[in-house]
Write an enzyme that holds these catalytic residues in place. Structure first.
Site, PDB file in Angstrom:
ATOM      1  N   LYS A   1       7.285 -21.561 -37.061  1.00  0.00           N
ATOM      2  CA  LYS A   1       7.348 -22.625 -38.065  1.00  0.00           C
ATOM      3  C   LYS A   1       5.983 -23.296 -38.104  1.00  0.00           C
ATOM      4  CE  LYS A   1       7.663 -26.599 -38.598  1.00  0.00           C
ATOM      5  NZ  LYS A   1       6.727 -27.493 -39.359  1.00  0.00           N
TER       6      LYS A   1
ATOM      7  N   GLU B   1       1.716 -27.774 -25.711  1.00  0.00           N
ATOM      8  CA  GLU B   1       0.289 -28.065 -25.850  1.00  0.00           C
ATOM      9  C   GLU B   1       0.203 -29.319 -26.703  1.00  0.00           C
ATOM     10  OE1 GLU B   1      -1.348 -24.964 -23.545  1.00  0.00           O
ATOM     11  OE2 GLU B   1      -2.162 -26.798 -24.412  1.00  0.00           O
TER      12      GLU B   1
ATOM     13  N   CYS C   1      -7.744 -31.507 -30.589  1.00  0.00           N
ATOM     14  CA  CYS C   1      -7.069 -31.998 -29.380  1.00  0.00           C
ATOM     15  C   CYS C   1      -8.018 -32.164 -28.211  1.00  0.00           C
ATOM     16  CB  CYS C   1      -5.961 -31.032 -28.987  1.00  0.00           C
ATOM     17  SG  CYS C   1      -6.559 -29.380 -28.606  1.00  0.00           S
TER      18      CYS C   1
ATOM     19  N   GLU D   1      -5.452 -41.492 -29.333  1.00  0.00           N
ATOM     20  CA  GLU D   1      -6.165 -40.314 -29.847  1.00  0.00           C
ATOM     21  C   GLU D   1      -6.578 -40.603 -31.293  1.00  0.00           C
ATOM     22  OE1 GLU D   1      -3.621 -36.868 -30.265  1.00  0.00           O
ATOM     23  OE2 GLU D   1      -5.264 -35.550 -29.646  1.00  0.00           O
TER      24      GLU D   1
END
Ligand SMILES: NC(=O)c1ccc[n+]([C@@H]2O[C@H](COP(=O)([O-])OP(=O)(O)OC[C@H]3O[C@@H](n4cnc5c(N)ncnc54)[C@H](O)[C@@H]3O)[C@@H](O)[C@H]2O)c1
Ligand SMILES: N[C@@H](CC=O)C(=O)O
Length: 484
Positions: A179, A254, A288, A385
């Site tokens: 997906k 992750e 990331c 972040e």
């Protein structure tokens, strides 16, 4: 080479067939640079999602017993298809994700490298012989594929986050249901078209599109889906861990990052500045492993800030199709709003804001590269972040104190340190609580290395031998009464 239109697919790929949703339900996908609609994808309902798991399950019985050389050959044919269609895949990626075309080409190469690496690694997933205490017994292990693997991926690396998982799973003998992010489905569907051409056309590799929650609930609830491999934000990762608990799914996570980049007093300043620019602004900051906080020894701080700001202000901001662009659009307008809010919070709490005015941005989803100097732990940028071209820097005096500060986060994905002292290298490598540590470089990833994080940056590793083990079960056997 397959034509651009042949690779542009507006259907899901299930069991080797291209399908629409019931009632032709679709979702629009837009170009983040212009806001224009570039296509539509099926919003698959529960029955067709079930069909994808059915197809993957049926294929698993065949695929697991397929000769490893045949599996490897199909994966290498897939790799070749990506190479032959590199420019088409890159342009499709820039169209739906916005990244500068040069970065998109780089990602196609990066994504393909996982397929090539795991095509070969699948032939080397060996068991072990265990010396029996009883000479009439024979003991050992075999490595077996876990089964159907659910794969859910983010929009910032539309191809590589899929192949990093799917290539390892397929090489292990598993089948997959992917997906992709709803923002970047066309890269995934082009990958499916190339998989079909490579002979992965009988349910081994499936790509479903539609409501994320509906898909993940389906994948998590089905006991035939034996593993779920997710790349995305930590909050969604937490939810999936909860959702997968009822069926005790093998989970690979992750997740988010908050990478520190530390410039010690004995660092090479030119290397540190160039590395910091790349580590912060790659993927237009939407990465990331981006350097989210920079710590520079006080003796180098003013020079670093001045040089970093000069390099940052020289970055070209524009449409990803312009070969001169270094920074493209962010994926959503809300991402721009978040970056502005982080910058405003830092400024309200005493940070110096350096950079070009946001009024010069070439569109609603562009955020002009900005440096926040003199940041402190009280500011949101220290713990959140940014996922934008928003850099943040502060000075430090003491190595032990900066390690403690760098570790003061729920994340633990990547960290970077610049020093030429062996003692410091050892100190920082041991002291930093991160899954990956780059020393004097930010170029740390690839199919041959175990990519992954500690703490709330994830579970498991992707790439290298470890990446294969995520999709294998170790079966121990004990053969009694085997006369020698
Ligand atoms: N560790 C890594 O390797 C890595 C790599 C890339 C991105 N990321 C992280 O991903 C995040 C950015 O990506 P994103 O915005 O796509 O993340 P996201 O978590 O919003 O979405 C990731 C995927 O999950 C799906 N999703 C969203 N909500 C869901 C829900 N409620 N249930 C099930 N699935 C859902 C999305 O459709 C997408 O396919 C950042 O935090 C970044 O650090 C991590
Ligand atoms: N840059 C990372 C992806 C995370 O955003 C990688 O190289 O895998």
């Amino acid at each position: 080479m397959t034509s651009e239109t042949e690779l542009f697919r507006e259907q899901a790929y299930v069991g080797g067939r291209w399908i629409d949703a019931a009632e032709q339900a679709t979702r629009a996908v837009d170009d983040p640079a212009t806001g224009e609609t570039i296509g539509h994808i099926p919003d698959l309902e529960s029955a067709r999602l079930q069909g994808a798991i059915d197809a993957a399950d049926a294929a698993f019985a065949r695929w697991r017993d397929t000769a490893v050389t045949t599996r490897a050959d199909k994966l290498l044919a897939w790799y070749d298809g990506m190479q032959k269609n590199r420019e088409t895949l890159a342009r499709l990626m820039t169209r739906e994700q916005g990244k500068p075309i040069a970065e998109a080409r780089g990602e196609v190469d990066y994504a393909a490298s996982f397929i090539r690496w795991f095509a070969e690694q699948g032939r080397r997933s060996n068991g072990v012989n265990i010396p029996a205490e009883n000479p009439d017994m024979a003991l050992g292990t075999v490595e077996e594929p876990v089964g159907v693997v659910g794969v859910i991926t983010p929009w910032n690396f539309p191809l590589a986050m899929i192949t990093r998982k799917a290539a390892a799973a397929l090489a292990a003998g598993c089948t997959v249901v992917v997906k992709p992010a709803s923002e970047t489905p066309f890269s995934a569907l082009a990958l499916a078209a190339l998989a079909e051409q490579a002979g992965l056309d009988d349910g081994e590799f499936n790509v479903v599109t539609g409501d994320a929650q509906r898909v993940s609930e389906k994948l998590c609830a089905d006991t035939r889906v034996r593993a779920l491999s997710f790349t995305g934000s930590t909050p969604i990762g937490r939810q999936l861990l909860r959702d997968g608990a009822d069926t005790v799914k093998r989970m690979s996570m992750e997740l988010g990052g908050n990478a520190p980049l530390i410039v010690c007093e004995d660092a090479d300043l030119d290397t540190a500045v160039e590395s910091a620019i790349a580590a912060r602004f790659q993927t237009s900051g939407q990465d990331c492993v981006a350097a989210n906080r920079m710590f520079v020894h006080r003796s180098l701080y003013d020079e670093f800030v001045e040089r970093f700001a000069d390099r940052m202000n020289a970055l070209a901001v524009g449409n990803g199709f312009d070969e001169a662009s270094d920074i493209g659009p962010l994926i959503h307008e809300r991402a721009v709003e978040k970056a502005k809010a982080l910058a405003d919070d830092a400024e309200d709490n005493g940070a110096r804001v350096i950079g070009r005015a946001q009024a010069n941005a070439p569109g609603a989803r562009f955020f002009m590269p900005t440096l926040l100097a003199d940041i402190t732990p009280e500011m949101r940028i220290f713990s959140e972040e940014a996922f934008a071209p928003l850099a943040a820097v502060c000075a430090f005096d003491d190595d032990d104190a900066v390690i403690a500060s760098a570790n003061d986060t729920e994340y633990g994905l990547a960290a970077y340190v610049h020093t030429h002292s062996d003692a410091r290298i050892r100190k920082f490598m041991r002291g930093l609580d991160y899954g990956m540590v780059g020393v004097n470089t930010m170029d740390i990833t690839g199919p041959h290395v175990p990519f992954g994080g500690m703490k709330q940056s994830g579970l498991g590793r992707e790439g290298a031998h470890a990446g294969m083990q995520e999709y294998l079960e170790t079966k121990y056997y004990c053969l009694g009464d085997v006369p020698v």
